[in-house]
Design a protein around this motif. Structure first.
Motif: not given
Length: 153
Positions: A30, A116, A118-120
Protein backbone atom coordinates in the motif's frame (compact mmCIF):
# COMPACT_ATOMS: atom_id res chain seq x y z
CA UNK A 1 7.22 2.27 -23.73
CA UNK A 2 5.09 5.16 -22.48
CA UNK A 3 4.98 6.34 -18.88
CA UNK A 4 1.37 5.19 -18.63
CA UNK A 5 2.22 1.69 -19.81
CA UNK A 6 5.16 1.51 -17.40
CA UNK A 7 2.90 2.67 -14.57
CA UNK A 8 0.28 0.04 -15.44
CA UNK A 9 2.95 -2.66 -15.56
CA UNK A 10 4.21 -1.62 -12.11
CA UNK A 11 0.67 -1.74 -10.67
CA UNK A 12 0.18 -5.18 -12.24
CA UNK A 13 3.49 -6.38 -10.78
CA UNK A 14 2.37 -5.35 -7.29
CA UNK A 15 -1.05 -6.96 -7.73
CA UNK A 16 0.52 -10.12 -9.15
CA UNK A 17 2.16 -10.84 -5.79
CA UNK A 18 -1.31 -11.64 -4.37
CA UNK A 19 -0.53 -10.37 -0.90
CA UNK A 20 -2.95 -11.17 1.89
CA UNK A 21 -4.90 -8.11 3.02
CA UNK A 22 -3.89 -7.12 6.52
CA UNK A 23 -0.45 -8.71 6.29
CA UNK A 24 2.72 -6.65 6.82
CA UNK A 25 3.65 -7.26 3.18
CA UNK A 26 0.28 -5.86 2.12
CA UNK A 27 0.92 -2.74 4.22
CA UNK A 28 4.26 -2.26 2.43
CA UNK A 29 2.48 -2.75 -0.91
CA UNK A 30 0.00 0.00 0.00
CA UNK A 31 2.86 2.36 0.79
CA UNK A 32 4.67 1.48 -2.44
CA UNK A 33 1.43 1.97 -4.37
CA UNK A 34 0.98 5.44 -2.80
CA UNK A 35 4.53 6.27 -3.87
CA UNK A 36 3.77 4.96 -7.35
CA UNK A 37 0.69 7.18 -7.58
CA UNK A 38 2.64 10.16 -6.19
CA UNK A 39 5.63 9.92 -8.55
CA UNK A 40 4.77 7.39 -11.27
CA UNK A 41 7.61 8.40 -13.60
CA UNK A 42 10.24 7.64 -10.94
CA UNK A 43 8.61 4.85 -8.97
CA UNK A 44 7.42 2.64 -11.84
CA UNK A 45 10.93 2.03 -13.17
CA UNK A 46 12.21 1.12 -9.70
CA UNK A 47 9.26 -1.14 -8.88
CA UNK A 48 9.84 -3.00 -12.15
CA UNK A 49 13.61 -3.31 -11.68
CA UNK A 50 15.01 -6.83 -11.95
CA UNK A 51 14.81 -8.76 -8.71
CA UNK A 52 12.58 -6.24 -6.88
CA UNK A 53 9.40 -7.38 -5.15
CA UNK A 54 7.15 -6.30 -2.31
CA UNK A 55 7.99 -9.48 -0.39
CA UNK A 56 11.72 -8.76 -0.64
CA UNK A 57 11.11 -5.11 0.26
CA UNK A 58 9.37 -6.26 3.43
CA UNK A 59 12.31 -8.58 4.24
CA UNK A 60 14.67 -5.63 3.71
CA UNK A 61 12.73 -3.50 6.21
CA UNK A 62 12.81 -6.41 8.68
CA UNK A 63 16.60 -6.55 8.31
CA UNK A 64 16.80 -2.82 9.03
CA UNK A 65 14.63 -3.29 12.14
CA UNK A 66 16.85 -6.21 13.24
CA UNK A 67 19.90 -3.95 13.00
CA UNK A 68 18.22 -1.50 15.37
CA UNK A 69 17.14 -4.33 17.66
CA UNK A 70 20.73 -5.61 17.94
CA UNK A 71 21.94 -2.17 19.00
CA UNK A 72 19.24 -1.73 21.67
CA UNK A 73 20.89 -4.19 24.09
CA UNK A 74 18.15 -6.63 24.79
CA UNK A 75 15.09 -4.51 24.13
CA UNK A 76 12.25 -6.83 23.15
CA UNK A 77 10.89 -4.73 20.30
CA UNK A 78 11.67 -2.09 17.72
CA UNK A 79 9.52 0.94 17.09
CA UNK A 80 10.30 3.24 14.20
CA UNK A 81 8.50 6.26 12.85
CA UNK A 82 6.49 6.15 9.64
CA UNK A 83 9.04 8.31 7.86
CA UNK A 84 11.86 5.93 8.84
CA UNK A 85 9.88 2.98 7.46
CA UNK A 86 9.24 4.91 4.26
CA UNK A 87 12.94 5.79 4.06
CA UNK A 88 13.79 2.06 4.32
CA UNK A 89 11.28 1.21 1.58
CA UNK A 90 12.76 3.85 -0.71
CA UNK A 91 16.26 2.61 0.21
CA UNK A 92 15.28 -0.87 -0.97
CA UNK A 93 14.34 0.66 -4.31
CA UNK A 94 17.71 2.38 -4.65
CA UNK A 95 17.32 5.82 -3.13
CA UNK A 96 20.20 7.20 -1.08
CA UNK A 97 19.22 8.43 2.41
CA UNK A 98 19.33 12.11 1.41
CA UNK A 99 17.31 11.51 -1.76
CA UNK A 100 14.71 9.57 0.21
CA UNK A 101 14.41 12.31 2.84
CA UNK A 102 13.97 14.96 0.14
CA UNK A 103 11.19 12.94 -1.46
CA UNK A 104 9.52 12.24 1.89
CA UNK A 105 9.68 15.86 3.03
CA UNK A 106 8.66 17.07 -0.44
CA UNK A 107 5.20 15.54 -0.12
CA UNK A 108 5.47 11.76 -0.36
CA UNK A 109 4.72 11.25 3.34
CA UNK A 110 1.55 13.32 2.96
CA UNK A 111 0.58 11.32 -0.14
CA UNK A 112 1.04 8.06 1.80
CA UNK A 113 -1.09 9.31 4.70
CA UNK A 114 -3.79 10.50 2.28
CA UNK A 115 -3.81 7.14 0.51
CA UNK A 116 -4.10 5.35 3.85
CA UNK A 117 -6.89 7.67 4.99
CA UNK A 118 -8.90 6.93 1.83
CA UNK A 119 -8.75 3.22 2.63
CA UNK A 120 -10.41 3.67 6.04
CA UNK A 121 -14.07 4.57 6.27
CA UNK A 122 -16.07 4.71 9.49
CA UNK A 123 -18.84 2.13 9.64
CA UNK A 124 -22.03 3.31 8.01
CA UNK A 125 -20.43 6.30 6.34
CA UNK A 126 -20.74 6.61 2.59
CA UNK A 127 -17.76 7.91 0.67
CA UNK A 128 -17.29 9.22 -2.81
CA UNK A 129 -14.95 7.48 -5.15
CA UNK A 130 -11.66 9.29 -5.64
CA UNK A 131 -12.44 9.76 -9.33
CA UNK A 132 -15.72 9.86 -11.26
CA UNK A 133 -16.74 6.91 -13.38
CA UNK A 134 -15.71 7.15 -17.02
CA UNK A 135 -17.97 9.58 -18.84
CA UNK A 136 -19.81 10.54 -15.67
CA UNK A 137 -19.88 13.72 -13.71
CA UNK A 138 -18.95 13.81 -10.05
CA UNK A 139 -21.85 14.91 -7.89
CA UNK A 140 -21.06 16.40 -4.53
CA UNK A 141 -22.74 14.51 -1.70
CA UNK A 142 -23.64 16.50 1.33
CA UNK A 143 -24.90 15.01 4.54
CA UNK A 144 -27.81 16.82 6.09
CA UNK A 145 -29.37 16.39 9.48
CA UNK A 146 -32.79 17.92 10.05
CA UNK A 147 -33.67 17.78 13.70
CA UNK A 148 -34.32 20.18 16.49
CA UNK A 149 -31.74 19.96 19.26
CA UNK A 150 -34.57 19.96 21.81
CA UNK A 151 -35.94 16.76 20.24
CA UNK A 152 -32.68 14.97 20.90
CA UNK A 153 -32.52 15.83 24.59
Amino acid sequence: MSDIETYKMAVAAIEKENLKAGSPEYAVACIVRAWLDYRPEEAAERVLAEGKSIADCYKYTCQKAAEIHRTMHGSPCVGVSADTMLEWILGYYGYAKGEAQTLIEGGLMMAVYQAMARSWTPYGMETEKAQPAAGGERKAKTATFDADLEDLL
